[in-house]
Design an enzyme around this catalytic site. Structure first.
Site, PDB file in Angstrom:
ATOM      1  N   TYR A   1      16.311  30.189   5.708  1.00 37.32           N
ATOM      2  CA  TYR A   1      15.128  30.905   6.199  1.00 37.32           C
ATOM      3  C   TYR A   1      15.243  31.217   7.679  1.00 37.32           C
ATOM      4  CZ  TYR A   1      12.250  30.272   2.011  1.00 37.32           C
ATOM      5  OH  TYR A   1      11.733  30.330   0.746  1.00 37.32           O
TER       6      TYR A   1
ATOM      7  N   ARG B   1      -9.921  -0.545  15.378  1.00 37.29           N
ATOM      8  CA  ARG B   1      -9.770   0.208  14.150  1.00 37.29           C
ATOM      9  C   ARG B   1     -10.737  -0.451  13.182  1.00 37.29           C
ATOM     10  NH1 ARG B   1      -4.020   1.200  11.097  1.00 37.29           N
ATOM     11  NH2 ARG B   1      -4.462  -0.932  10.447  1.00 37.29           N
TER      12      ARG B   1
ATOM     13  N   LYS C   1       0.844  -1.208   0.000  1.00 41.78           N
ATOM     14  CA  LYS C   1       0.000   0.000   0.000  1.00 41.78           C
ATOM     15  C   LYS C   1       0.876   1.255   0.000  1.00 41.78           C
ATOM     16  CE  LYS C   1      -0.201  -0.605   4.991  1.00 41.78           C
ATOM     17  NZ  LYS C   1      -1.006  -0.994   6.154  1.00 41.78           N
TER      18      LYS C   1
ATOM     19  N   MET D   1      11.643  24.012   1.198  1.00 43.26           N
ATOM     20  CA  MET D   1      10.763  23.150   0.407  1.00 43.26           C
ATOM     21  C   MET D   1      11.557  22.275  -0.570  1.00 43.26           C
ATOM     22  SD  MET D   1       7.668  24.287  -2.146  1.00 43.26           S
ATOM     23  CE  MET D   1       6.818  25.201  -0.873  1.00 43.26           C
TER      24      MET D   1
HETATM   25  C1  PLP Z   1      -0.075  -1.843   6.818  1.00 44.91           C
HETATM   26  C2  PLP Z   1      -0.571  -3.139   7.285  1.00 44.91           C
HETATM   27  C3  PLP Z   1       0.302  -4.222   7.419  1.00 44.91           C
HETATM   28  C4  PLP Z   1       1.807  -4.080   7.311  1.00 44.91           C
HETATM   29  O1  PLP Z   1       2.262  -3.485   8.520  1.00 44.91           O
HETATM   30  P1  PLP Z   1       3.806  -3.189   8.817  1.00 44.91           P
HETATM   31  O2  PLP Z   1       3.806  -2.673  10.207  1.00 44.91           O
HETATM   32  O3  PLP Z   1       4.241  -2.165   7.826  1.00 44.91           O
HETATM   33  O4  PLP Z   1       4.547  -4.464   8.661  1.00 44.91           O
HETATM   34  C5  PLP Z   1      -0.248  -5.459   7.715  1.00 44.91           C
HETATM   35  N1  PLP Z   1      -1.584  -5.612   7.909  1.00 44.91           N
HETATM   36  C6  PLP Z   1      -2.437  -4.575   7.820  1.00 44.91           C
HETATM   37  C7  PLP Z   1      -3.879  -4.797   8.063  1.00 44.91           C
HETATM   38  C8  PLP Z   1      -1.962  -3.306   7.531  1.00 44.91           C
HETATM   39  O5  PLP Z   1      -2.827  -2.278   7.482  1.00 44.91           O
END
Ligand code: PLP
Length: 343
Positions: free
Chosen positions: A244, A128, A37, A292
């Site tokens: 800056y 969550r 992701k 930036m």
């Molecule tokens: C992002 C995520 C992972 C991976 O987590 P890491 O801490 O980056 O290894 C695994 N399972 C779910 C549900 C996640 O949202």
């Protein structure tokens, strides 16, 4: 000659594959997937997926259907962690992609859309995403074709009693559904031991060289480093200031290199006066504010000239600490202006 950006991410393909293999080997008999992701944690999801699938990974995790669409056909199954929203309808049916159902409404929506293989997230205490264990016990999932029933650890990067509670809560659901596999561990969860691996682990951070628990440092290799080009070198006299708000004043005559990297590239402004780069073995401290698009480095006595390329500190743990950011934020914040060079 092709145009080259003035900064680049140098990404080590063999280190990425080696980290996946190390995490697979630490997953006991469980399969090892990969969270790709957020554009493969900033490295580039398509290239990451290609590398991991070639290494043998068969389960990829993204947050959204749009991320799944970008991946295209990888040869691995893709699970969409945020499930199926009403607005996802146009993307349902991407080959090899299935949702991770999180709510009663998502379960109903998936049944209406014709069912089909899915994953399900059950909440074991993080509060969550996920349906409740009571819903699972009560038959909410009956009849669904569930590939993976999963939960997510809230505190795997710490030694916390929450870990044990979550592990037991998922273990208690074994056999309650027709799920082919159970899954719990993220990167840090893999270090908690074989009780946490179940049938499938889901590392993200550690694949990319992040170290969520100190004992994992020995298993993992750095995967990505930032390199940026020097745009100008100047001499700053004692008492003059740099950048800056003139926050840094030269205590002595100082050689300063102005480098093409800034907070718009994901180099945090909180590394003002704290970050560091290297020319060979010579450490070059950041001077004054990170802008930036630019950062100033102390190059006094180092043979650094306009057009040279400097390497920024590749140690994610140290950099995160210095920046007051998480390793996750540093990786996923890496911007779109870098050339991403796979080696
Ligand atoms: C992002 C995520 C992972 C991976 O987590 P890491 O801490 O980056 O290894 C695994 N399972 C779910 C549900 C996640 O949202």
């Amino acid at each position: 000659m092709t145009h080259r950006a003035p900064n680049r991410l140098v990404i080590d393909r063999s280190a990425l594959a080696a980290n996946w293999r190390a995490l697979r080997d630490r997953s006991g008999g469980a399969a090892c997937g990969a969270a790709v992701k957020a554009d493969g944690y900033g490295l580039g999801a398509v290239a990451v997926a290609r590398t991991l699938v070639a290494a043998g990974c068969r389960d990829l995790f993204v947050a959204t259907w749009a991320e799944a669409a970008v991946l295209g056909d990888t040869g691995a199954a893709v699970s969409v962690l945020h499930g199926v929203r009403a607005g996802d309808r146009p993307l349902l049916g991407l080959p090899g992609v299935r949702p991770v159902l999180n709510t009663r409404a998502q379960v109903a929506r998936w049944r209406e859309a014709g069912g089909g293989p899915c994953d399900v997230m059950v909440d074991t205490g993080m509060n969550r995403l996920g349906v409740s264990p009571d819903d699972v016990a009560g038959g909410l999932l009956d009849g669904l074709v569930i590939e993976t029933l999963m939960s997510h650890l809230a505190c795997a990067d710490e030694d916390s009693p929450v870990n044990t509670r979550q592990q037991r809560a998922l273990a208690a659901l074994a056999g309650r559904t027709r799920a082919r596999r159970l899954s719990l561990a993220n990167s840090a969860g893999i270090a908690l031991g074989s009780d946490y691996a179940f049938d499938l682990t889901r590392p993200g951070l550690a694949l990319y060289g992040g170290v969520p628990r100190a004992e994992m440092a020995a298993w993992l290799r750095a995967v990505v480093r930032i390199e940026a080009e020097v745009l100008q070198v100047r001499s700053v006299r004692t008492g003059e200031s740099v950048g800056y708000n003139a926050t840094w004043t030269a205590p002595a005559d100082t050689g300063v290199a102005i480098v093409n990297l800034g907070y718009a590239d994901g180099y945090p402004r909180s590394l003002s006066d704290r970050g560091r780069a290297f020319a060979g073995d010579t450490m070059l401290p950041v001077l004054g504010r990170v802008s930036m698009d630019l950062v100033a480095l102390d190059v006094t006595g180092a043979p650094v000239g306009e057009g040279d390329w400097l390497v920024f500190d590749p140690d994610l743990v140290d950099t995160a600490r210095a920046a007051g950011r998480s390793q996750y934020e540093l990786l996923t914040g890496l911007g779109q202006r870098f050339d991403r060079i796979w080696r």
